[in-house]
Write a protein that holds these residues in place. Structure first.
Motif, short mmCIF file in Angstrom:
data_model
loop_
_atom_site.label_atom_id
_atom_site.label_comp_id
_atom_site.label_asym_id
_atom_site.label_seq_id
_atom_site.Cartn_x
_atom_site.Cartn_y
_atom_site.Cartn_z
N GLU A 42 22.47 -18.80 -10.50
CA GLU A 42 21.62 -19.97 -10.65
C GLU A 42 22.25 -21.05 -11.53
O GLU A 42 21.91 -22.22 -11.43
CB GLU A 42 20.26 -19.57 -11.23
CG GLU A 42 19.42 -18.68 -10.32
CD GLU A 42 19.70 -17.19 -10.54
OE1 GLU A 42 20.79 -16.87 -11.07
OE2 GLU A 42 18.84 -16.37 -10.20
N TYR A 73 16.43 -26.34 -8.72
CA TYR A 73 17.19 -25.30 -8.02
C TYR A 73 16.26 -24.48 -7.13
O TYR A 73 16.60 -24.17 -5.99
CB TYR A 73 17.86 -24.39 -9.05
CG TYR A 73 18.68 -23.27 -8.46
CD1 TYR A 73 19.99 -23.49 -8.04
CD2 TYR A 73 18.13 -21.99 -8.31
CE1 TYR A 73 20.75 -22.46 -7.49
CE2 TYR A 73 18.88 -20.96 -7.76
CZ TYR A 73 20.18 -21.20 -7.35
OH TYR A 73 20.93 -20.18 -6.80
N ARG A 96 14.94 -21.90 -16.14
CA ARG A 96 16.40 -21.95 -15.92
C ARG A 96 17.03 -23.00 -16.83
O ARG A 96 18.10 -22.77 -17.42
CB ARG A 96 16.66 -22.30 -14.44
CG ARG A 96 18.11 -22.61 -14.07
CD ARG A 96 18.20 -22.79 -12.57
NE ARG A 96 19.49 -23.35 -12.12
CZ ARG A 96 19.71 -24.64 -11.89
NH1 ARG A 96 18.72 -25.52 -12.07
NH2 ARG A 96 20.90 -25.06 -11.49
#
Length: 364
Positions: free
Chosen positions: A33, A57, A68
């Motif tokens: 990621e 994302y 994230r």
């Protein structure tokens, strides 16, 4: 990232192959990621596409995207800490100095001879936010790169021109038990606690607020340093924190600090000084502020506060770029104010002559 010294030779990230953000990311569960690293220019780029950071994302999941981004921010913080120690060669100093073994501690960074050298000392005081020591702004690091978002160019220049530097860490105020537990499960693969679980915050003694942190470092380190000439560079909320320090330690600060460079400061001289004219006059005489503005760099900008210091343009309208845009202007200002102070000191120092020395000996 590349930086050059006055001779034009590259001096940045000589140990780049063994020190990279990518290695920190590979130690997390976000390897896929977060396929990013800083390139040779210090810009955050995707390893496959070379594109800048993309927040969205995950499709239709702001919470996952935010998590994230938080992980990326934490890893950038650890990376900048490593740069401060291994590239800038700064020392990490834990506080409080009398902390018990299991007591949560904060820390700040300083150059090797910051406290013992009689040369001038520069203190960097950042804005309020989630970022930590060595950063002007995390968003700026992500979008514009290390050269604009970190304090490293300022540290390099301070070491080159003034000798000593202290990098405060005013936003490291609490120990979060929940976060630490999440990080533990993050590394062991255990199930992390639900997000609805209450957060337990333990304030760090001596650093429970930016004001307390700065006051503690002043009392235990800066005020006791051998440096007779100290300057502060304060960004955003850091300006308010400095004025709070000035009010709390008025005589000490006035005697030891020769100049302050504010950048988009949120301080209020009249309100914070409680109409103390001595403090107001000191700020007018020894401080200057650079603000985000459309005018060219160093051009005067009108101020609504009559008791404020001179205000000039930072040469950019972007708040996040203000520190890096006025870097050279600030150090030019600090150099001139230091020269003015030392010249005045020499002019007022008594001149020792042979006749005066003979008279002194004869009176003994």
């Amino acid at each position: 990232m590349m930086m050059t010294d006055s001779t034009g030779e590259h001096m940045w990230l000589q140990i780049q192959h063994e020190l990279s953000l990518r290695k920190l990311i590979e130690g997390s569960e976000y390897q896929e990621e977060l396929k990013y690293d800083f390139n040779i220019k210090g810009e955050l780029r995707h390893l496959d596409t070379s594109e800048s950071f993309v927040f969205n994302y995950y499709n239709n999941s702001h919470e996952q995207n935010h998590k994230r981004y938080q992980v990326l921010g934490h890893l950038i913080t650890q990376y900048v800490y490593e740069l401060l120690e291994r590239v800038c060669m700064l020392q990490k100093v834990y506080i409080p100095t009398d902390a018990a073994e299991d007591e949560p501690r904060s820390f700040f960074f300083m150059s090797e001879n910051a406290l013992t050298s009689s040369s001038s000392l520069i203190v960097l005081l950042q804005d309020h936010g989630v970022f930590r020591a060595g950063q002007w702004g995390q968003k700026t690091i992500v979008s514009e790169g290390l050269e604009h978002g970190t304090q490293i160019p300022f540290i390099k220049m301070a070491l080159q021109s003034h000798g000593g530097v202290i990098v405060l860490n005013p936003n490291d105020n609490f120990f979060d038990l929940k976060t630490e537990k999440e990080r533990l499960s993050f590394s062991t693969g255990e199930e992390s606690p639900p997000s609805t679980q209450s957060v337990w915050w333990i304030p760090k003694r001596g650093s429970s607020s930016p004001e307390e942190h700065t006051l503690y470092v002043w009392d235990h380190f800066i005020s006791k340093s051998a440096a007779k000439n100290v300057a502060f560079i304060a960004h955003g909320y850091g300006g308010l924190v400095f004025v709070d320090l000035l009010v709390q330690r008025k005589c000490e600060v006035m005697n030891k600090v020769y100049s302050v460079a504010f950048i988009d400061s949120v301080h209020n001289t009249q309100h914070q000084s409680r109409s103390d004219t001595e403090i107001q006059k000191w700020i007018q005489k020894y401080c200057r502020e650079w603000v985000s503005n459309s005018k060219p760099l160093d051009k005067a900008v009108g101020s609504l506060m009559k008791v404020n210091c001179p205000v000039v343009s930072a040469g950019t309208e972007k708040y996040g770029l203000a520190p890096s845009c006025c870097l050279h202007a600030i150090f030019k200002y600090l150099k001139s104010t230091l020269k003015a102070k030392t010249t005045t000191a020499v002019r007022h120092s008594p001149v020792v002559t042979r006749s005066s020395t003979s008279k002194e000996r004869g009176n003994k």
